[in-house]
Design an enzyme around this catalytic site. Structure first.
Site, PDB file in Angstrom:
ATOM      1  N   GLU A 164       2.063   1.842  -3.478  1.00 16.90           N
ATOM      2  CA  GLU A 164       1.006   2.373  -4.342  1.00 16.90           C
ATOM      3  C   GLU A 164       1.032   3.899  -4.329  1.00 16.90           C
ATOM      4  O   GLU A 164       0.776   4.541  -5.349  1.00 16.90           O
ATOM      5  CB  GLU A 164      -0.352   1.866  -3.873  1.00 16.90           C
ATOM      6  CG  GLU A 164      -1.520   2.406  -4.687  1.00 16.90           C
ATOM      7  CD  GLU A 164      -2.860   2.068  -4.067  1.00 16.90           C
ATOM      8  OE1 GLU A 164      -3.769   2.911  -4.150  1.00 16.90           O
ATOM      9  OE2 GLU A 164      -2.999   0.970  -3.491  1.00 16.90           O
ATOM     10  N   HIS A 209       0.836  -1.195   0.000  1.00 15.13           N
ATOM     11  CA  HIS A 209       0.000   0.000   0.000  1.00 15.13           C
ATOM     12  C   HIS A 209       0.874   1.249   0.000  1.00 15.13           C
ATOM     13  O   HIS A 209       0.581   2.234  -0.703  1.00 15.13           O
ATOM     14  CB  HIS A 209      -0.914  -0.024   1.223  1.00 15.13           C
ATOM     15  CG  HIS A 209      -1.965   1.044   1.209  1.00 15.13           C
ATOM     16  ND1 HIS A 209      -2.708   1.374   2.316  1.00 15.13           N
ATOM     17  CD2 HIS A 209      -2.404   1.869   0.227  1.00 15.13           C
ATOM     18  CE1 HIS A 209      -3.544   2.337   2.026  1.00 15.13           C
ATOM     19  NE2 HIS A 209      -3.382   2.662   0.762  1.00 15.13           N
TER      20      HIS A 209
END
Length: 461
Positions: A77, A74
């Site tokens: 990202e 994450h």
């Protein structure tokens, strides 16, 4: 195209025509990079994705040799948009804004994808920018700390959404200690604990030529795409002469699951209860996936579905009610969702289980089978009007399934599903351990007498 096309990791070139005269090509480069394209007649735009088969399930605890990587996918990202040696974060944003394009990323449980959608003439730019981001992001320490705050705010936003909370707790309840049960975005604790060194190690370990899959759908010429990608990766310092083999796909044998709590109640002062009830489902490559699609369509997808008709139309107990059946490499779920008043939650939970048991006991009608086939055919055809869906289909085929099935093949498989197949699968599902999650102004006692929707337990959060 007759039947699905296998995608062997060791086969350098594949080319075939899919439904609607779409031209699909696949190249495995000497370095191990895999490139798939679907040229769609009449298209004036293209969607491109840079994929790796690394998601939240692949994050690890710290050990003597390596820092913890929980939350790293994450984090990446966000950070891959924050600059490279040749592009600032603003440069990356301007590249796409200046041409009216879209760019984003998604982190999932088993993969990560960085993608863009542009006009056909702007595809070379998208290839160059995404390749630069994927191979050469700086993960600047200042940006790292800034994005830590952004991610914590994102998690706080999700934590304030009872639907998101219910979904996360449902995966945890059904899948238990399996890594697929962990939250995709990490938790506030893991994000606070993440270090730049840990995220950097996760990035470099999973951003090699043998990890990369590039998929493009829409207005694309495969040979031109290969040339542009070769230039972009060479500019990043990747030597195309260094031989590599694509990483193996994940094992597809169903994992042994130890499910979590049978009943999980999260108390929130909300007007509605977000209610989820379900069981372990099928893996992504299970031969019964077409049967699951038909079962789900009949049971809980659409306004004519049994769940919608029973819970909403006949009884008026909920506004939103449906079923869903995600599948992963070695595990899956079958779930039912409803949003309802706290006083009705026990009744709704009982009805959802009763409907599934009725399906298992009495089966489905020929008319329901026909409607399900029509629904799935129409929904699939409409989805494939979008190059985003086609690009994602290529990525899923390469990373998870190991085969490409076009619309004609998907519908052929659906047409082979019988009423007996659906009834057998329903019987299999109801024999599996049920888990219930409720988020709202409610406590566990609401479910203890509701027609034994699930066996009660003491997990109350």
């Amino acid at each position: 195209m007759n039947g699905a096309v296998d995608l062997p990791l060791g086969q350098a070139e594949l080319s075939f025509t899919a439904a609607g005269d779409a031209r699909v090509r696949r190249s495995v480069l000497p370095s191990g990079v895999r490139v798939l394209s679907e040229q769609v007649p009449g298209s004036r735009s293209a969607t491109i994705g840079f994929w790796v088969a690394v998601g939240s399930r692949d994050e690890q605890r710290a050990d003597a040799a390596h820092p913890a990587t929980y939350g790293s996918t994450h984090f990446l990202e966000h950070l891959l948009f924050k600059g490279t040696p040749t592009r600032t974060a603003l440069d990356i944003a301007i590249s796409f804004d200046a041409v009216g394009g879209e760019h984003n990323a998604l982190t999932a449980k088993e993969y990560t994808c960085y993608y863009a959608k542009v006009q056909d003439r702007d595809l070379p730019m998208a290839v160059a920018v995404l390749a630069d981001m994927f191979t050469s992001s700086l993960l600047d320490p200042v940006e790292f700390e800034s994005e830590r705050g952004v991610i914590l705010e994102e998690l706080s936003m999700a934590g304030d959404d009872p639907g998101d909370v219910a979904n996360e707790r449902f995966f945890d309840a059904v899948l238990g200690a399996h890594p697929l049960g962990r939250p995709i975005g990490g938790s506030p604790e893991t994000i606070r604990a993440a270090t730049r060194d840990g995220v950097w190690e996760h990035y470099r370990a999973n951003s090699r030529p043998q990890d990369l899959v590039v998929t493009v759908a829409g207005a694309v010429d495969h040979d031109v795409l290969l040339a542009e990608l070769d230039l972009a990766l060479a500019a990043a310092g990747w030597d195309p002469s260094v031989a590599g083999r694509p990483v193996d796909r994940r094992p597809v044998e169903p994992a042994e699951l130890e499910t979590g709590a049978e009943i999980t109640v999260v108390s929130r002062p909300t007007e509605q209860v977000n209610l989820l009830l379900g069981v372990p489902g099928l893996v992504a490559t299970d031969d019964r996936r077409p049967t699951m699609s038909v079962l789900n369509a009949i049971f809980g997808s659409g306004m004519s579905s049994r769940l919608f008709q029973q819970v909403r139309e006949r009884r008026g107990l909920a506004y939103s009610v449906y079923s869903f059946a995600p599948g992963y490499s070695d595990a899956g779920l079958f779930g039912m969702y409803a949003g309802c008043a706290p006083a009705k939650a026990g009744t709704v939970a009982a009805l959802m289980r009763e409907e599934l048991e009725r399906l298992a006991e009495h089966g489905v009608t020929a008319d329901e089978l026909r409607r399900a086939a029509g629904q799935l055919a129409g929904a699939s055809a409409l989805a494939l009007e979008d190059s985003d869906t086609r690009m994602s289909r290529l990525g899923r085929a390469e990373l998870t399934l190991g085969e490409f099935a076009d619309l004609d093949e998907a519908l052929r498989r659906i047409a082979l599903v019988t009423a007996d197949d659906v009834q057998r699968l329903a019987g299999d599902l109801v024999a599996r351990p049920f888990s219930l999650v409720a988020v709202g102004a409610i406590d566990e006692s609401a479910f203890t007498g509701a027609a034994d929707a699930v066996a009660p337990s003491s997990d109350v959060a």
